[in-house]
Write a protein that holds these residues in place. Structure first.
Motif, PDB file in Angstrom:
ATOM      1  N   ARG A  46      44.353  40.989  90.097  1.00  0.00           N
ATOM      2  CA  ARG A  46      43.869  41.734  91.256  1.00  0.00           C
ATOM      3  C   ARG A  46      42.928  40.885  92.101  1.00  0.00           C
ATOM      4  O   ARG A  46      43.003  40.881  93.330  1.00  0.00           O
ATOM      5  N   HIS A  47      42.062  40.148  91.423  1.00  0.00           N
ATOM      6  CA  HIS A  47      41.128  39.280  92.139  1.00  0.00           C
ATOM      7  C   HIS A  47      41.892  38.197  92.916  1.00  0.00           C
ATOM      8  O   HIS A  47      41.576  37.917  94.077  1.00  0.00           O
ATOM      9  N   GLN A  48      42.880  37.593  92.296  1.00  0.00           N
ATOM     10  CA  GLN A  48      43.683  36.571  92.975  1.00  0.00           C
ATOM     11  C   GLN A  48      44.396  37.160  94.186  1.00  0.00           C
ATOM     12  O   GLN A  48      44.432  36.538  95.250  1.00  0.00           O
ATOM     13  N   ARG A  49      44.944  38.343  94.022  1.00  0.00           N
ATOM     14  CA  ARG A  49      45.654  38.981  95.134  1.00  0.00           C
ATOM     15  C   ARG A  49      44.688  39.294  96.268  1.00  0.00           C
ATOM     16  O   ARG A  49      44.987  39.064  97.447  1.00  0.00           O
ATOM     17  N   ARG A  50      43.512  39.845  95.930  1.00  0.00           N
ATOM     18  CA  ARG A  50      42.507  40.158  96.944  1.00  0.00           C
ATOM     19  C   ARG A  50      42.093  38.889  97.692  1.00  0.00           C
ATOM     20  O   ARG A  50      42.007  38.878  98.918  1.00  0.00           O
ATOM     21  N   THR A  51      41.854  37.815  96.969  1.00  0.00           N
ATOM     22  CA  THR A  51      41.459  36.543  97.577  1.00  0.00           C
ATOM     23  C   THR A  51      42.564  36.030  98.499  1.00  0.00           C
ATOM     24  O   THR A  51      42.291  35.570  99.612  1.00  0.00           O
ATOM     25  N   ARG A  52      43.802  36.122  98.036  1.00  0.00           N
ATOM     26  CA  ARG A  52      44.933  35.659  98.839  1.00  0.00           C
ATOM     27  C   ARG A  52      45.065  36.493 100.114  1.00  0.00           C
ATOM     28  O   ARG A  52      45.269  35.959 101.204  1.00  0.00           O
ATOM     29  N   LEU A  53      44.902  37.820  99.985  1.00  0.00           N
ATOM     30  CA  LEU A  53      45.032  38.687 101.149  1.00  0.00           C
ATOM     31  C   LEU A  53      43.863  38.511 102.123  1.00  0.00           C
ATOM     32  O   LEU A  53      44.048  38.589 103.336  1.00  0.00           O
TER      33      LEU A  53
END
Length: 60
Positions: A46-53
């Protein structure tokens, strides 16, 4: 003729039940450890996705 069933030794039954309970506790511990690992991996994803977005400039 079939052999008559004999009654199991009570001490052996007690030991077997104790071993099964111990095995059950060990399985519960491993399951809990795996659940915790899955939760950490989910959090990381989730953290990786949030950072990517957040890195993308979306206009709403």
């Amino acid at each position: 003729m079939s052999k008559p069933k004999k009654i199991p030794d009570p001490d052996k039954v007690k030991r077997t039940v104790e071993q099964l309970r111990d095995s059950n506790r060990q399985l519960e511990f491993v399951t809990l450890a795996l659940d915790e690992l899955i939760a950490r991996v989910d959090n990381d994803l989730r953290h990786q996705r949030r950072t990517r977005l957040q890195g993308r400039n979306y206009k709403f």
